[in-house]
Design an enzyme around this catalytic site. Sequence first.
Site, PDB file in Angstrom:
ATOM      1  N   ARG A   1      35.882  77.028  34.919  1.00  0.00           N
ATOM      2  CA  ARG A   1      36.824  77.888  35.773  1.00  0.00           C
ATOM      3  C   ARG A   1      38.119  77.189  36.278  1.00  0.00           C
ATOM      4  NH1 ARG A   1      32.847  80.052  34.412  1.00  0.00           N
ATOM      5  NH2 ARG A   1      31.397  81.537  35.596  1.00  0.00           N
TER       6      ARG A   1
ATOM      7  N   ASP B   1      33.855  50.610  51.223  1.00  0.00           N
ATOM      8  CA  ASP B   1      33.699  50.901  52.627  1.00  0.00           C
ATOM      9  C   ASP B   1      32.422  49.926  53.028  1.00  0.00           C
ATOM     10  OD1 ASP B   1      32.615  51.927  55.155  1.00  0.00           O
ATOM     11  OD2 ASP B   1      33.719  53.797  54.841  1.00  0.00           O
TER      12      ASP B   1
ATOM     13  N   ARG C   1      29.903  65.556  60.553  1.00  0.00           N
ATOM     14  CA  ARG C   1      31.277  65.665  59.727  1.00  0.00           C
ATOM     15  C   ARG C   1      31.273  65.063  58.205  1.00  0.00           C
ATOM     16  NH1 ARG C   1      31.811  62.020  63.325  1.00  0.00           N
ATOM     17  NH2 ARG C   1      32.595  60.110  62.923  1.00  0.00           N
TER      18      ARG C   1
ATOM     19  N   ASP D   1      40.109  54.965  59.058  1.00  0.00           N
ATOM     20  CA  ASP D   1      40.177  55.486  60.437  1.00  0.00           C
ATOM     21  C   ASP D   1      41.113  54.674  61.108  1.00  0.00           C
ATOM     22  OD1 ASP D   1      38.443  53.351  60.552  1.00  0.00           O
ATOM     23  OD2 ASP D   1      37.012  54.393  61.467  1.00  0.00           O
ATOM     24  N   ASN D   2      41.978  53.930  60.458  1.00  0.00           N
ATOM     25  CA  ASN D   2      42.698  52.813  61.258  1.00  0.00           C
ATOM     26  C   ASN D   2      43.912  52.505  60.574  1.00  0.00           C
ATOM     27  OD1 ASN D   2      42.660  49.781  60.279  1.00  0.00           O
ATOM     28  ND2 ASN D   2      40.658  50.812  59.695  1.00  0.00           N
TER      29      ASN D   2
ATOM     30  N   CYS E   1      58.112  54.630  53.316  1.00  0.00           N
ATOM     31  CA  CYS E   1      56.711  54.352  52.970  1.00  0.00           C
ATOM     32  C   CYS E   1      55.952  54.364  54.441  1.00  0.00           C
ATOM     33  CB  CYS E   1      56.788  52.706  52.612  1.00  0.00           C
ATOM     34  SG  CYS E   1      57.228  51.538  53.718  1.00  0.00           S
TER      35      CYS E   1
ATOM     36  N   CYS F   1      38.547  58.156  66.146  1.00  0.00           N
ATOM     37  CA  CYS F   1      37.491  59.445  66.343  1.00  0.00           C
ATOM     38  C   CYS F   1      36.242  58.778  67.309  1.00  0.00           C
ATOM     39  CB  CYS F   1      37.072  59.988  64.977  1.00  0.00           C
ATOM     40  SG  CYS F   1      38.244  60.585  63.967  1.00  0.00           S
TER      41      CYS F   1
END
Length: 252
Positions: free
Chosen positions: A11, A59, A70, A127-128, A169, A185
């Site tokens: 596809r 991570d 989420r 997230d930081n 940057c 969050c």
Amino acid sequence: MNDSELERYSRQLLVPGFELEGQEALGAASVLIVGCGGLGALAAQYLVGAGLGHVVLVDPDRIELSNLPRQIAYTEADVGRFKAEVLAERLQRMNSEVTVTHHSLAFDETSGASLLTTIDAVLDGTDNHGTRLLIDRFTAHRELPWFMGAAVQMAGQNIAFTGLREEGCYHCLAPQQASVDAGGCATLGILGPVVATVALRQVLDLIGALTGVAKVPWGVMRQYDFRANTTASLPLQRRVGCVVCDPNVNTR
Ligand SMILES: [Zn+2]
């Protein structure tokens, strides 16, 4: 490309401007995904689904119950396990043709340089603010593009940076971004589809950059307000004296 690959990717091979050349470019690319949460885990699934050749996950965190609304790559049974490890297993089950490498550690001063070895681009799933500054500095040194993304509550933003940072940057933005990132969050909250939408914009930019199928708005900050349903685009400018991208200052 063998018959199985031709069928699997049929596809997207039909999409004008993507075609066989785009598929081969994706298959030859290595991408580092820093952070396997709401942004990184979703982006990784789409990249692996599309046939990206090599995905490297990094991570340091373990999966928590509060991630599940989420971070839909993970299940209840995964709570307590390392995100990078669980995501790598899932990605490999999705597409056994691609290479997936994972590291359950932080992208930091110690690990940053070695994690970028053999990498063509970086997707920011952190997230930081501090880690993004590190990604910016390490990728500028290697002249690698990176794809920044951030989301909180009902708002998000993303920027694609070229390897050479002619358009500025992340450090050029640093003073403003520090206040934006004053809370993450965990303290301010986030709605799942908000972070997912930002992640998919990052993926589209990345696939556009690797294959040429889409124009990449390099150095343009796109800001999404999902409560008001508005989008704004702000072109960056190189900041005179920037320690990362000003050619008269930086010590790459
Ligand atoms: Zn700069």
